[in-house]
Scaffold this motif. Structure first.
Motif, PDB file in Angstrom:
ATOM      1  N   ILE A 107       0.838  -1.205   0.000  1.00  0.00           N
ATOM      2  CA  ILE A 107       0.000   0.000   0.000  1.00  0.00           C
ATOM      3  C   ILE A 107       0.872   1.254   0.000  1.00  0.00           C
ATOM      4  O   ILE A 107       0.594   2.219  -0.717  1.00  0.00           O
ATOM      5  CB  ILE A 107      -0.976  -0.020   1.201  1.00  0.00           C
ATOM      6  N   ALA A 108       1.943   1.244   0.786  1.00  0.00           N
ATOM      7  CA  ALA A 108       2.863   2.388   0.801  1.00  0.00           C
ATOM      8  C   ALA A 108       3.502   2.579  -0.574  1.00  0.00           C
ATOM      9  O   ALA A 108       3.679   3.715  -1.028  1.00  0.00           O
ATOM     10  CB  ALA A 108       3.939   2.181   1.865  1.00  0.00           C
ATOM     11  N   ALA A 109       3.842   1.480  -1.248  1.00  0.00           N
ATOM     12  CA  ALA A 109       4.416   1.577  -2.590  1.00  0.00           C
ATOM     13  C   ALA A 109       3.415   2.211  -3.554  1.00  0.00           C
ATOM     14  O   ALA A 109       3.792   3.025  -4.407  1.00  0.00           O
ATOM     15  CB  ALA A 109       4.822   0.197  -3.091  1.00  0.00           C
ATOM     16  N   LEU A 110       2.139   1.862  -3.418  1.00  0.00           N
ATOM     17  CA  LEU A 110       1.112   2.463  -4.277  1.00  0.00           C
ATOM     18  C   LEU A 110       0.977   3.959  -4.020  1.00  0.00           C
ATOM     19  O   LEU A 110       0.913   4.758  -4.965  1.00  0.00           O
ATOM     20  CB  LEU A 110      -0.241   1.771  -4.060  1.00  0.00           C
ATOM     21  N   VAL A 111       0.958   4.341  -2.764  1.00  0.00           N
ATOM     22  CA  VAL A 111       0.812   5.762  -2.422  1.00  0.00           C
ATOM     23  C   VAL A 111       2.015   6.559  -2.934  1.00  0.00           C
ATOM     24  O   VAL A 111       1.855   7.607  -3.575  1.00  0.00           O
ATOM     25  CB  VAL A 111       0.649   5.937  -0.889  1.00  0.00           C
ATOM     26  N   ILE A 112       3.213   6.049  -2.683  1.00  0.00           N
ATOM     27  CA  ILE A 112       4.419   6.749  -3.122  1.00  0.00           C
ATOM     28  C   ILE A 112       4.492   6.779  -4.649  1.00  0.00           C
ATOM     29  O   ILE A 112       4.822   7.803  -5.249  1.00  0.00           O
ATOM     30  CB  ILE A 112       5.673   6.091  -2.520  1.00  0.00           C
ATOM     31  N   GLY A 113       4.183   5.655  -5.275  1.00  0.00           N
ATOM     32  CA  GLY A 113       4.250   5.582  -6.734  1.00  0.00           C
ATOM     33  C   GLY A 113       3.269   6.494  -7.420  1.00  0.00           C
ATOM     34  O   GLY A 113       3.631   7.217  -8.361  1.00  0.00           O
ATOM     35  N   TYR A 114       2.003   6.482  -6.971  1.00  0.00           N
ATOM     36  CA  TYR A 114       1.003   7.370  -7.566  1.00  0.00           C
ATOM     37  C   TYR A 114       1.349   8.842  -7.312  1.00  0.00           C
ATOM     38  O   TYR A 114       1.186   9.688  -8.197  1.00  0.00           O
ATOM     39  CB  TYR A 114      -0.397   7.063  -7.037  1.00  0.00           C
ATOM     40  N   SER A 115       1.838   9.139  -6.102  1.00  0.00           N
ATOM     41  CA  SER A 115       2.182  10.524  -5.778  1.00  0.00           C
ATOM     42  C   SER A 115       3.340  11.028  -6.629  1.00  0.00           C
ATOM     43  O   SER A 115       3.275  12.133  -7.181  1.00  0.00           O
ATOM     44  CB  SER A 115       2.562  10.648  -4.298  1.00  0.00           C
ATOM     45  N   SER A 116       4.379  10.229  -6.749  1.00  0.00           N
ATOM     46  CA  SER A 116       5.526  10.674  -7.539  1.00  0.00           C
ATOM     47  C   SER A 116       5.173  10.784  -9.020  1.00  0.00           C
ATOM     48  O   SER A 116       5.664  11.677  -9.714  1.00  0.00           O
ATOM     49  CB  SER A 116       6.717   9.741  -7.342  1.00  0.00           C
ATOM     50  N   THR A 117       4.303   9.916  -9.495  1.00  0.00           N
ATOM     51  CA  THR A 117       3.866  10.008 -10.891  1.00  0.00           C
ATOM     52  C   THR A 117       3.051  11.281 -11.109  1.00  0.00           C
ATOM     53  O   THR A 117       3.243  11.990 -12.105  1.00  0.00           O
ATOM     54  CB  THR A 117       3.044   8.774 -11.280  1.00  0.00           C
ATOM     55  N   ALA A 118       2.162  11.583 -10.182  1.00  0.00           N
ATOM     56  CA  ALA A 118       1.345  12.797 -10.305  1.00  0.00           C
ATOM     57  C   ALA A 118       2.215  14.055 -10.250  1.00  0.00           C
ATOM     58  O   ALA A 118       2.008  14.997 -11.029  1.00  0.00           O
ATOM     59  CB  ALA A 118       0.295  12.839  -9.201  1.00  0.00           C
ATOM     60  N   ILE A 119       3.203  14.065  -9.362  1.00  0.00           N
ATOM     61  CA  ILE A 119       4.102  15.218  -9.275  1.00  0.00           C
ATOM     62  C   ILE A 119       4.914  15.354 -10.555  1.00  0.00           C
ATOM     63  O   ILE A 119       5.111  16.458 -11.068  1.00  0.00           O
ATOM     64  CB  ILE A 119       5.003  15.096  -8.025  1.00  0.00           C
ATOM     65  N   GLY A 120       5.377  14.233 -11.082  1.00  0.00           N
ATOM     66  CA  GLY A 120       6.134  14.261 -12.329  1.00  0.00           C
ATOM     67  C   GLY A 120       5.315  14.785 -13.492  1.00  0.00           C
ATOM     68  O   GLY A 120       5.794  15.606 -14.289  1.00  0.00           O
ATOM     69  N   VAL A 121       4.063  14.334 -13.594  1.00  0.00           N
ATOM     70  CA  VAL A 121       3.180  14.814 -14.663  1.00  0.00           C
ATOM     71  C   VAL A 121       2.911  16.309 -14.497  1.00  0.00           C
ATOM     72  O   VAL A 121       2.906  17.070 -15.473  1.00  0.00           O
ATOM     73  CB  VAL A 121       1.857  14.012 -14.678  1.00  0.00           C
ATOM     74  N   TYR A 122       2.742  16.758 -13.270  1.00  0.00           N
ATOM     75  CA  TYR A 122       2.511  18.175 -13.011  1.00  0.00           C
ATOM     76  C   TYR A 122       3.701  19.019 -13.482  1.00  0.00           C
ATOM     77  O   TYR A 122       3.526  20.034 -14.151  1.00  0.00           O
ATOM     78  CB  TYR A 122       2.251  18.406 -11.515  1.00  0.00           C
ATOM     79  N   PHE A 123       4.913  18.589 -13.108  1.00  0.00           N
ATOM     80  CA  PHE A 123       6.103  19.358 -13.495  1.00  0.00           C
ATOM     81  C   PHE A 123       6.328  19.347 -14.999  1.00  0.00           C
ATOM     82  O   PHE A 123       6.705  20.360 -15.590  1.00  0.00           O
ATOM     83  CB  PHE A 123       7.338  18.857 -12.756  1.00  0.00           C
ATOM     84  N   ILE A 124       6.112  18.222 -15.633  1.00  0.00           N
ATOM     85  CA  ILE A 124       6.272  18.162 -17.093  1.00  0.00           C
ATOM     86  C   ILE A 124       5.257  19.070 -17.770  1.00  0.00           C
ATOM     87  O   ILE A 124       5.589  19.800 -18.722  1.00  0.00           O
ATOM     88  CB  ILE A 124       6.149  16.701 -17.586  1.00  0.00           C
ATOM     89  N   THR A 125       4.033  19.045 -17.296  1.00  0.00           N
ATOM     90  CA  THR A 125       3.003  19.923 -17.841  1.00  0.00           C
ATOM     91  C   THR A 125       3.361  21.404 -17.637  1.00  0.00           C
ATOM     92  O   THR A 125       3.206  22.222 -18.524  1.00  0.00           O
ATOM     93  CB  THR A 125       1.630  19.632 -17.194  1.00  0.00           C
ATOM     94  N   ALA A 126       3.870  21.727 -16.452  1.00  0.00           N
ATOM     95  CA  ALA A 126       4.267  23.115 -16.166  1.00  0.00           C
ATOM     96  C   ALA A 126       5.408  23.558 -17.051  1.00  0.00           C
ATOM     97  O   ALA A 126       5.420  24.695 -17.562  1.00  0.00           O
ATOM     98  CB  ALA A 126       4.644  23.256 -14.699  1.00  0.00           C
ATOM     99  N   ILE A 127       6.380  22.690 -17.257  1.00  0.00           N
ATOM    100  CA  ILE A 127       7.522  23.043 -18.110  1.00  0.00           C
ATOM    101  C   ILE A 127       7.084  23.223 -19.562  1.00  0.00           C
ATOM    102  O   ILE A 127       7.477  24.185 -20.229  1.00  0.00           O
ATOM    103  CB  ILE A 127       8.629  21.972 -17.997  1.00  0.00           C
ATOM    104  N   LEU A 128       6.241  22.316 -20.047  1.00  0.00           N
ATOM    105  CA  LEU A 128       5.801  22.407 -21.436  1.00  0.00           C
ATOM    106  C   LEU A 128       4.891  23.624 -21.675  1.00  0.00           C
ATOM    107  O   LEU A 128       4.968  24.245 -22.731  1.00  0.00           O
ATOM    108  CB  LEU A 128       5.086  21.124 -21.853  1.00  0.00           C
ATOM    109  N   SER A 129       4.063  23.957 -20.704  1.00  0.00           N
ATOM    110  CA  SER A 129       3.184  25.111 -20.889  1.00  0.00           C
ATOM    111  C   SER A 129       3.948  26.436 -20.750  1.00  0.00           C
ATOM    112  O   SER A 129       3.590  27.426 -21.356  1.00  0.00           O
ATOM    113  CB  SER A 129       2.017  25.065 -19.902  1.00  0.00           C
ATOM    114  N   ALA A 130       5.010  26.446 -19.969  1.00  0.00           N
ATOM    115  CA  ALA A 130       5.784  27.671 -19.807  1.00  0.00           C
ATOM    116  C   ALA A 130       6.670  27.950 -21.019  1.00  0.00           C
ATOM    117  O   ALA A 130       6.927  29.097 -21.358  1.00  0.00           O
ATOM    118  CB  ALA A 130       6.664  27.570 -18.557  1.00  0.00           C
ATOM    119  N   SER A 131       7.104  26.891 -21.680  1.00  0.00           N
ATOM    120  CA  SER A 131       7.982  27.082 -22.825  1.00  0.00           C
ATOM    121  C   SER A 131       7.199  27.327 -24.117  1.00  0.00           C
ATOM    122  O   SER A 131       7.772  27.714 -25.106  1.00  0.00           O
ATOM    123  CB  SER A 131       8.892  25.870 -23.008  1.00  0.00           C
ATOM    124  N   GLY A 132       5.901  27.074 -24.092  1.00  0.00           N
ATOM    125  CA  GLY A 132       5.107  27.206 -25.311  1.00  0.00           C
ATOM    126  C   GLY A 132       4.377  28.446 -25.384  1.00  0.00           C
ATOM    127  O   GLY A 132       4.353  29.503 -25.688  1.00  0.00           O
TER     128      GLY A 132
END
Length: 89
Positions: free
Chosen positions: A64-89
């Protein structure tokens, strides 16, 4: 009436003398890998939970801890990638 000098010994242990449940190896792998690659921890965590449910092994909270950490890190990663792509465009 005399007072006993030594207390009576405790009753013998009558608990379950079976060894503790083995921890699921996939749950451990899921927990460790969730810190490295989030989605790997998510996939392994789901598989580990299914195995734990069928085999009654330990390690449910690791999975369960692996699921929480994995989903959280994936969501944070998607957020940062989206922020970087929207700022550069």
């Amino acid at each position: 009436m005399s007072i006993p000098l030594h207390p009576a010994p405790p009753p013998p242990h009558q608990g379950n003398d079976s060894p503790p449940a083995k921890t699921n190896a996939l749950a451990i792998a899921a927990f460790v890998s969730s810190f490295i690659v989030g989605m790997t921890g998510v996939v392994l965590g789901h598989i580990a939970l299914h195995q734990i449910k069928t085999t009654r092994e330990g390690g449910r909270w690791l999975a369960i801890a692996a699921l929480v950490i994995g989903y959280s890190s994936t969501a944070i990663g998607v957020y940062f990638i989206t922020a970087i792509l929207s700022a550069s465009g």
